[in-house]
Design a protein around this motif. Sequence first.
Motif, PDB file in Angstrom:
ATOM      1  N   ALA A  47       2.911   4.738 -17.888  1.00 20.74           N
ATOM      2  CA  ALA A  47       4.270   4.875 -18.018  1.00 20.74           C
ATOM      3  C   ALA A  47       5.001   4.816 -16.689  1.00 20.74           C
ATOM      4  CB  ALA A  47       4.660   6.093 -18.879  1.00 20.74           C
ATOM      5  N   HIS A  48       4.381   5.559 -15.701  1.00 24.47           N
ATOM      6  CA  HIS A  48       4.957   5.711 -14.242  1.00 24.47           C
ATOM      7  C   HIS A  48       4.607   4.694 -13.527  1.00 24.47           C
ATOM      8  CE1 HIS A  48       6.104   9.643 -15.467  1.00 24.47           C
ATOM      9  NE2 HIS A  48       4.801   9.904 -15.668  1.00 24.47           N
ATOM     10  N   GLY A  49       3.911   3.541 -13.907  1.00 22.79           N
ATOM     11  CA  GLY A  49       3.378   2.379 -13.041  1.00 22.79           C
ATOM     12  C   GLY A  49       2.498   2.641 -11.968  1.00 22.79           C
ATOM     13  N   PHE A  50       1.955   1.964 -11.177  1.00 30.51           N
ATOM     14  CA  PHE A  50       1.065   2.211 -10.133  1.00 30.51           C
ATOM     15  C   PHE A  50       1.698   1.728  -8.807  1.00 30.51           C
ATOM     16  CE2 PHE A  50      -1.981   0.930 -13.670  1.00 30.51           C
ATOM     17  CZ  PHE A  50      -2.468   2.430 -13.948  1.00 30.51           C
ATOM     18  N   PRO A  51       1.799   2.636  -7.705  1.00 29.92           N
ATOM     19  CA  PRO A  51       2.499   2.233  -6.575  1.00 29.92           C
ATOM     20  C   PRO A  51       1.693   1.292  -5.750  1.00 29.92           C
ATOM     21  CG  PRO A  51       2.378   4.739  -7.008  1.00 29.92           C
ATOM     22  CD  PRO A  51       1.527   4.077  -7.956  1.00 29.92           C
ATOM     23  N   PRO A  52       2.245   0.670  -4.837  1.00 28.18           N
ATOM     24  CA  PRO A  52       1.503  -0.201  -3.839  1.00 28.18           C
ATOM     25  C   PRO A  52       0.345   0.612  -3.164  1.00 28.18           C
ATOM     26  CG  PRO A  52       3.671  -0.405  -3.540  1.00 28.18           C
ATOM     27  CD  PRO A  52       3.494   0.686  -4.489  1.00 28.18           C
ATOM     28  N   GLY A  53      -0.693  -0.130  -3.199  1.00 31.23           N
ATOM     29  CA  GLY A  53      -1.988   0.602  -2.447  1.00 31.23           C
ATOM     30  C   GLY A  53      -2.553   1.490  -3.361  1.00 31.23           C
ATOM     31  N   MET A  54      -2.506   1.495  -4.590  1.00 34.05           N
ATOM     32  CA  MET A  54      -3.445   2.277  -5.617  1.00 34.05           C
ATOM     33  C   MET A  54      -4.449   1.589  -6.364  1.00 34.05           C
ATOM     34  SD  MET A  54      -2.278   5.609  -5.597  1.00 34.05           S
ATOM     35  CE  MET A  54      -2.136   5.294  -3.771  1.00 34.05           C
ATOM     36  N   GLN A  55      -4.767   0.472  -5.662  1.00 33.76           N
ATOM     37  CA  GLN A  55      -5.815  -0.299  -6.324  1.00 33.76           C
ATOM     38  C   GLN A  55      -7.415   0.456  -6.478  1.00 33.76           C
ATOM     39  OE1 GLN A  55      -3.862  -1.255  -4.054  1.00 33.76           O
ATOM     40  NE2 GLN A  55      -3.633  -3.530  -4.097  1.00 33.76           N
ATOM     41  N   ARG A  56      -7.722   1.280  -5.488  1.00 29.13           N
ATOM     42  CA  ARG A  56      -8.972   2.068  -5.537  1.00 29.13           C
ATOM     43  C   ARG A  56      -8.877   2.770  -6.703  1.00 29.13           C
ATOM     44  NH1 ARG A  56      -8.880   6.724  -0.986  1.00 29.13           N
ATOM     45  NH2 ARG A  56     -10.806   7.169  -1.869  1.00 29.13           N
ATOM     46  N   TYR A  57      -7.929   3.389  -7.249  1.00 30.24           N
ATOM     47  CA  TYR A  57      -7.640   4.192  -8.415  1.00 30.24           C
ATOM     48  C   TYR A  57      -7.255   3.527  -9.631  1.00 30.24           C
ATOM     49  CZ  TYR A  57      -7.314   7.752  -4.866  1.00 30.24           C
ATOM     50  OH  TYR A  57      -7.698   8.558  -3.687  1.00 30.24           O
ATOM     51  N   VAL A  74      -9.444  -7.097  -0.706  1.00 32.88           N
ATOM     52  CA  VAL A  74     -10.810  -6.779  -0.107  1.00 32.88           C
ATOM     53  C   VAL A  74     -11.938  -6.940  -1.141  1.00 32.88           C
ATOM     54  CG1 VAL A  74      -9.708  -5.259   1.476  1.00 32.88           C
ATOM     55  CG2 VAL A  74     -10.358  -4.565  -0.808  1.00 32.88           C
ATOM     56  N   PRO A  75     -13.167  -7.220  -0.638  1.00 35.12           N
ATOM     57  CA  PRO A  75     -14.146  -7.461  -1.753  1.00 35.12           C
ATOM     58  C   PRO A  75     -14.436  -6.469  -2.906  1.00 35.12           C
ATOM     59  CG  PRO A  75     -14.923  -8.218   0.577  1.00 35.12           C
ATOM     60  CD  PRO A  75     -13.473  -7.307   0.649  1.00 35.12           C
ATOM     61  N   VAL A  76     -14.005  -5.038  -2.606  1.00 36.55           N
ATOM     62  CA  VAL A  76     -14.408  -4.098  -3.640  1.00 36.55           C
ATOM     63  C   VAL A  76     -13.092  -4.182  -4.505  1.00 36.55           C
ATOM     64  CG1 VAL A  76     -13.076  -2.055  -2.577  1.00 36.55           C
ATOM     65  CG2 VAL A  76     -15.061  -1.594  -4.134  1.00 36.55           C
ATOM     66  N   TRP A  77     -12.005  -4.514  -4.520  1.00 37.97           N
ATOM     67  CA  TRP A  77     -10.872  -4.740  -5.232  1.00 37.97           C
ATOM     68  C   TRP A  77     -11.174  -6.062  -6.045  1.00 37.97           C
ATOM     69  CZ3 TRP A  77      -6.147  -3.571  -1.475  1.00 37.97           C
ATOM     70  CH2 TRP A  77      -6.531  -2.423  -0.985  1.00 37.97           C
ATOM     71  N   GLN A  78     -11.639  -7.065  -5.277  1.00 37.53           N
ATOM     72  CA  GLN A  78     -11.967  -8.236  -5.838  1.00 37.53           C
ATOM     73  C   GLN A  78     -13.111  -7.978  -7.054  1.00 37.53           C
ATOM     74  OE1 GLN A  78     -12.976 -10.665  -2.726  1.00 37.53           O
ATOM     75  NE2 GLN A  78     -10.879 -10.707  -1.885  1.00 37.53           N
TER      76      GLN A  78
END
Length: 1010
Positions: A770-780, A823-827
């Motif tokens: 509901a709060h969305g994901f801020p930029p840079g939060m891909q790791r979580y 980055v590879p891990v996010w991919q």
Amino acid sequence: METKSVSPVFVGRDGELTLLTEALARAAAGEPQAMLVGGEAGVGKTRLIEELTSVACDDGAVVAIGGCVEIGGDGLPFAPFSAALRGLRRRLPEEIAAAAEGQEGELARILPELGPSESGALGEHGRASLFELTVRLLERVAAGRTVVLVLEDLHWADASTRHLLAYLFRTLRRGRLLVIATYRADDIHRRHPLRPLLAELDRLRTVSRIELSRFSHAEVRGQLRGIFGDEPAPQLVDEIFGRSDGNAFFVEELAVAIESGCRSGLTDSLRDLLLVRVETLPENAQRVARIVAEGGATVEFPLLLAVAQLSEDDLIEALRAAVGANILLITADGDGYRFRHSLVREAISDDLLPGERSRLNRRLAEALEADPSLVRDDERTTRLASYWYYAHDAAKALPVVLLASVEARRRYAHAEQLRLLERAMELWDAAPESVRACLRPPDDTEVHPPAGEDASAPLRYLDLLSEATVAARSGGDRERALALSKKAMRVLETVDDPLRAAWFWTQRSRLVQDLSRGDGWAELATAQDLVLGLPPSAVHASVLSDVASWGALHRPGANSLAAADRAVEYARLVGAENIELNARITRGWLTTEAGSIEEGLAEMYAVRDRVIELGNVAALPLLGRITINLPSTLESVGRSEEAVAAAELGITLCHQRGLTDKEAWVRANLSESLFSLGRWTEVQTAIDEAARIAHAPKARALVAVRRATLALGRGDFAEAESQVALARAVFGPHDPQPQHVIGPTRLAMVSAARQGRLAEARAEFEQVVAHGFPPGMQRYALPLLCSVAGMEADARGLPEADAGREAILATVRDQAKRLPAVVPVWQAYDLLLEAELARADGIVAPKLWARAAAAFEALARPHELANARYRWAADLLDASAGREHAAALLVQAHTTAKALGARFLVEQTELLAGRARISLATTPRLAPAPDPQADAVSSLGLTPREKDVLRRVAEGRSNRQIAEELYISPKTASVHVSNILAKLGVSGRTEAAAMAHRLQLFSDLEPTHP
């Protein structure tokens, strides 16, 4: 008057003495011991300790004693530790010098004889460092000999001493050291500051407490027999026992009074009982006793000579009478006098008339002001401040009280600094304007003046509030700090000082976050508005730096990055390097998370190198922050091996500088990277090490998150949920940082889903999304979205799960589009998400799982790889294509899961293999012949840390020595050694060492026989 009141016979206390001697024996065997000895005043604590120290000295131990010093009701910072270390230095000068080598400047804050202390006191970070270095000093001195450290009269301990003692008792883990602390139990009322410490120490299994009771009738008879040298009359024993109620000191006093013929005149009041023997002294001796009582726990002979207004011969005769009557004792270093029992000193001080007390304090102050050499350097200012204060001379007291507060700050005695600053505020209006106009702030103060003010301007009342706010915060009294900041705001309503107001708002922002009163943004926004449009200044740069770091934690993105850029620019303009470096850490972190990986990481590495180069006390907060943030950022972009290396260096740096709580954070981050790499045995070790030294609530909460992650991986859902609850209790809703919300939500969601509680799992997801994901939060966010898609796929076909699935999957797809995978891990997680979404839609897509498996294989993330292979095998079987390939994938996934201890994945692979009638029992392939140029140690399957341990085993080190060299606990060292023995296939350390030498695993090792 010579008198004999101390019994030469040690009476009673056999059980207590046995407990102490047993603790001494354990300490001598290398197991450090901590003991508390309590009892009412006069019950015999000192005599018990004297007996123990006599035994210790006979056994060859070194005994160091330090007492808490009360001066006019105010404790001297670290007094018992300073005195005890001073005694150790006299006995073991070379050992102390070697143990303190390289850290003399810091340790001089407690032991000034080591040399000048480093400049730049940095609050909690500096104090934590000092505490760790002090503990390490004691451990090193006690490495080769038994040391008994006695700290007396804790009921008078200053706050800094109490904090250091608590730290010592919590962290002491090596060395032949016995620490004994005594306190007066009858003084510990409900509001006494020692009471919370005693309650805390009672919860430590490493601390033992002894409470001394009063003597029995038989023991009083034995004591009197020793005093009189003959069997006392039964009537006398009955009378003294009845009037003393078994208190050993009162027994002595009554015995002497009766023996001196004062039986009939003695009243039943305690004060009169204590004063009766003093009143029998010659007048000069009574005068000297009054001076000693008001001068402090110890008063030097030269100071007595200057104050007593007696000739040297008359003073010596008076002292001889007081010493002969066993009222005064000569101090251990032979240069002063103290009361044999503090109760007598208190009674004499209480008996002084108000005018008499102020007159004595004035004479003490005037004598010390005329000749500062009369007392020890490290006590001079504090004692002078106390004397002038109790002389009720505000003009004289205010300047020296402020000077004493500066000295307390430089020693990290922040609670004492706060008390002195509050005393200065009390004296402020009473002091003449001419005195206040001459006061100037010290050069190294943290808060005065903000850039843009005249550094030569007189000190203001507002400056005292600033210093007091920082002192309260640094001393851990955040409630008091917040109250002081509010008081300052009321003063600022009448003063046009936007820089100072902005500074106070940033303090309040930090305090409301620390006190769980909010996220601190409203206060920061106010500070930002106050500096808007003002010329560049250190305060302006600091506000922008705080805004950027707050944004990095709460609202990462372009605005926070811009604030970091401006903070760096402003800090450079005004030459505020520490603020610049702090802002650069934030900028590097945000730049990396925004996708400019190399640029951001290069900035963070450059900051780390500069902080290490600075190497001073002022850089400690930066050192703590960069050693935490760099490994975390590396892990975020999938560079787990690099993150491990950065974390291990960070652990070493934090340990060297005594940043224990920061070290706990770094170890927790290390465990995260080890988990990614599949080194789960080491994860457990890293978490346990972090838990052992984590004391701040947020550090403990992070440890709980790491425990929950490992528990979930191992399939222990109850433990995972318990740990998530612990973490959420700390992080809570008051300060919702995405990193502390998304991760625990995923853990709680997955645990609920795997136990069939799908509605609960969905509720967790809906609440966080509901709060969305801020930029840079891909790791979580990406692992969370994968888990959501996976749980919906698992529930496919369940009637109660169909409703709402499409909406949830649509939300997952929508959120995934907002998370660029650069980055590879996010991919890799993107590919995993694509495969899970296809599964949730009922699509059999082996190729999608093949792509995900290949991506994780390249990243060396075995748990994700094993899961992808399991799903790939399932789709191959569902598609009736490639059964042999599916079998091979299942065997690989099952083998990896078993090696990791991933119980849930083991069960899943076994269920699938059973349904497909695939045997998971396979013959392992023969490994290729080792490359002769390859690393011989790596070929044995040892981890980097196990290599370090094996080297030391080969050098003949014990587990305790290995632990000391590698900054780990002996238990952890033992675990590593056990793992090494198993991997090498040997039965003991000797065989392991022999194999290391035989195979020449470490070419620089000399042959040895461990």
